[in-house]
Design an enzyme around this catalytic site. Sequence first.
Site, PDB file in Angstrom:
ATOM      1  N   GLY A  63      -4.369  -3.688   5.122  1.00 37.29           N
ATOM      2  CA  GLY A  63      -5.198  -3.835   4.127  1.00 37.29           C
ATOM      3  C   GLY A  63      -5.832  -3.349   3.561  1.00 37.29           C
ATOM      4  O   GLY A  63      -5.924  -1.598   3.792  1.00 37.29           O
ATOM      5  N   CYS A  90      -0.317  -0.076   9.477  1.00 33.11           N
ATOM      6  CA  CYS A  90      -0.818   0.594   8.543  1.00 33.11           C
ATOM      7  C   CYS A  90      -2.437   0.190   8.917  1.00 33.11           C
ATOM      8  O   CYS A  90      -2.650   0.560   9.908  1.00 33.11           O
ATOM      9  CB  CYS A  90      -0.824   0.496   7.447  1.00 33.11           C
ATOM     10  SG  CYS A  90      -1.528   1.678   5.534  1.00 33.11           S
ATOM     11  N   TYR A  91      -3.044  -0.705   8.109  1.00 32.23           N
ATOM     12  CA  TYR A  91      -4.427  -1.010   8.951  1.00 32.23           C
ATOM     13  C   TYR A  91      -4.170  -1.961   9.888  1.00 32.23           C
ATOM     14  O   TYR A  91      -5.291  -2.158  10.890  1.00 32.23           O
ATOM     15  CB  TYR A  91      -4.699  -2.158   7.352  1.00 32.23           C
ATOM     16  CG  TYR A  91      -6.643  -2.705   7.512  1.00 32.23           C
ATOM     17  CD1 TYR A  91      -7.755  -2.095   7.466  1.00 32.23           C
ATOM     18  CD2 TYR A  91      -6.582  -3.579   8.649  1.00 32.23           C
ATOM     19  CE1 TYR A  91      -8.480  -2.614   7.973  1.00 32.23           C
ATOM     20  CE2 TYR A  91      -7.702  -3.867   9.107  1.00 32.23           C
ATOM     21  CZ  TYR A  91      -8.911  -3.907   8.668  1.00 32.23           C
ATOM     22  OH  TYR A  91     -10.186  -4.099   9.253  1.00 32.23           O
ATOM     23  N   HIS A 187       4.137   1.731   6.327  1.00 28.41           N
ATOM     24  CA  HIS A 187       5.512   0.181   5.477  1.00 28.41           C
ATOM     25  C   HIS A 187       6.299   0.067   5.858  1.00 28.41           C
ATOM     26  O   HIS A 187       7.752   1.317   4.580  1.00 28.41           O
ATOM     27  CB  HIS A 187       4.756  -0.236   3.944  1.00 28.41           C
ATOM     28  CG  HIS A 187       3.413   0.204   4.438  1.00 28.41           C
ATOM     29  ND1 HIS A 187       2.522  -1.015   4.389  1.00 28.41           N
ATOM     30  CD2 HIS A 187       2.583   0.949   3.516  1.00 28.41           C
ATOM     31  CE1 HIS A 187       1.065  -0.875   3.639  1.00 28.41           C
ATOM     32  NE2 HIS A 187       0.908   0.614   4.312  1.00 28.41           N
ATOM     33  N   GLU A 189       7.769  -2.937   5.635  1.00 26.67           N
ATOM     34  CA  GLU A 189       8.610  -3.656   4.865  1.00 26.67           C
ATOM     35  C   GLU A 189       8.587  -3.505   3.138  1.00 26.67           C
ATOM     36  O   GLU A 189       9.390  -4.166   2.955  1.00 26.67           O
ATOM     37  CB  GLU A 189       7.283  -4.890   4.993  1.00 26.67           C
ATOM     38  CG  GLU A 189       5.958  -4.161   4.053  1.00 26.67           C
ATOM     39  CD  GLU A 189       5.189  -3.792   4.233  1.00 26.67           C
ATOM     40  OE1 GLU A 189       5.645  -3.058   5.380  1.00 26.67           O
ATOM     41  OE2 GLU A 189       3.458  -3.657   4.000  1.00 26.67           O
ATOM     42  N   ASP A 245      13.249 -26.028  -8.069  1.00 24.94           N
ATOM     43  CA  ASP A 245      12.300 -26.226  -6.476  1.00 24.94           C
ATOM     44  C   ASP A 245      12.198 -27.968  -6.586  1.00 24.94           C
ATOM     45  O   ASP A 245      13.052 -28.392  -5.425  1.00 24.94           O
ATOM     46  CB  ASP A 245      10.866 -25.931  -6.094  1.00 24.94           C
ATOM     47  CG  ASP A 245      10.687 -25.113  -6.561  1.00 24.94           C
ATOM     48  OD1 ASP A 245      11.735 -23.936  -6.331  1.00 24.94           O
ATOM     49  OD2 ASP A 245       9.237 -23.950  -7.344  1.00 24.94           O
ATOM     50  N   LYS A 384      10.671 -18.735  -1.914  1.00 25.91           N
ATOM     51  CA  LYS A 384      11.467 -19.295  -3.280  1.00 25.91           C
ATOM     52  C   LYS A 384      13.385 -18.485  -3.069  1.00 25.91           C
ATOM     53  O   LYS A 384      14.103 -19.393  -3.225  1.00 25.91           O
ATOM     54  CB  LYS A 384      11.201 -17.965  -4.184  1.00 25.91           C
ATOM     55  CG  LYS A 384      11.823 -18.381  -5.515  1.00 25.91           C
ATOM     56  CD  LYS A 384      10.814 -19.995  -6.138  1.00 25.91           C
ATOM     57  CE  LYS A 384      11.470 -20.567  -7.706  1.00 25.91           C
ATOM     58  NZ  LYS A 384      10.601 -21.506  -8.000  1.00 25.91           N
TER      59      LYS A 384
END
Length: 528
Positions: A63, A90-91, A187, A189, A245, A384
């Site tokens: 964050g 992290c945060y 991080h 990710e 979509d 997506k």
Amino acid sequence: MTEVLSVHTPDEKVLVVDFGAQYSQLIARRVREAKVYSEIVPHTITAAEVAARDPTAIIFSGGPKSVLIEGAPIVDAAIYDLGVPILGICYGQQLMAQQLGGVVGGSGSGEYGRAIMSIGSPANSADAPGEAAGLLAGLPSPQTVWMSHFNAVVGAPPGFVASASTEGAPIAVIENAERRMWGVQFHPEVAHTPHGQDVIERFLHDLAGCSAQWTTDNFIDTAVADIAAQVDGRRAICGLSGGVDSAVAAALVHKAIGSQLTCVFVDTGLMRKDEGEQVVETFRRHQGMELIHIRAADRFFERLGGITEPEEKRKAIGELFIRIFEDARGGVEDAHFLVQGTLYPDVIESGTAHAATIKSHHNVGGLPDDLDFELVEPLRTLFKDEVRSVGRELGLPDEIVLRQPFPGPGLGVRIIGEVTPDKVTLLQEADAIVREELRIAGLEREIWQSFVVLPDIRTVGVQGDERTYGFPAVIRAVTSDDAMTADWARIPYDVLDSMASRIINEVAGINRVAYDITSKPPGTIEWE
Ligand code: XMP
């Protein structure tokens, strides 16, 4: 429209608690890449609400705030007592440490970018040293990680061991195997942390006990059963826009209910070259769907005559689209359901993410919400990239499944000034050349959107020995992750050169080509 959830969520799920990180969605996607279903929830969620969702594991996101300032986002501390495994990032790690009795402090100038992390207890850890425990087992040391923090944990909470360090974060990883809580300052990710996905999978699969069941096949099987149960012998209608979509939603619903589904394709005449025909070909011939194809180009051109103001244009296109769709609906009188291709990023509860991604004009070309239908939204749990793989699995061609985002008002917002049939043809031809050249150069997958804009001016040129007075074509190509920000694509000069010479030689009426090198912000992706 009454909202109906047509796909139930899997029993096994991970909640990603969002502290306002730009990376929350990325974390949720990484979890799904580990074949575990994930949902993003706001940090204001209570322990009782978490318990009601019965997650298999929880991840706290990073964050932008500092845990040291007053009013920084926190979580209901009772969440720590639910016995659900937690990974703080992290945060999220700092908050966990602080709420559980550890100490967070400033870490000098902070760390931004790549850092070298060593695994093993740092010398200054107050807690039991011991082996580099669970979370990082089997990973090389030292290794590169991606950091973005000012504060850091400087004292691990009681019961936690510190198991890795970097220069700017002596306690870069904390672990409490007994309480099943882990925290990482880096991080995992982002792609810049090469072993990041290994860390996420180690947490999910080995430490939290998640199984890897979230697969495209499993999703399709469950969704098909859910849709069939929901529609229960009645009729459904689906508006095809030509985009990914609605195409995947239609194919999925068709697999579930077959001829109980009727698709309506309003061909505005404002699509890219050949895309309208391709929609009809794919759905009617290949998928065998019942398709009402309304060729409405003339009506759109008539309605757009004389309109030059962008907002007025968008409104005119949007309104006419709805009117035509409503008329077509008359042909499917007993339709009870409307199928929509709503995706997960549009329904994420986390307030800020929602507010920031939706712009009012983006609904142009969609349908209003006072139509008298129940909704079937089979993709509302998907990102997506997952929608694309479901589409592939359902047999849709790459031309549709990998299609770039396209604005609802279509080429109408890529023609500056009045939209006329001639200008649409010019634009379609030039645009098709740009797409083809990018494909030949093998660049189409790297580019988020690439297209041509036709400005409302003419310029002088010379071709052969003749003076020409024609339109310029402006090539726009951007890279982006989410369309919120974008950078102009660094297309090699020789590719731009082929595009320019082909456009000028092959499209009579265009005598000049420019390349738009504006990023977003300050520009937007579309010109109108
Ligand atoms: P801008 O131009 O605001 O566009 O940077 C961001 C993204 O949204 C697309 N876009 C639209 N999509 N209806 C849509 O469904 C619209 O009215 C619309 N306008 C822009 C644009 O192509 C880009 O991907």
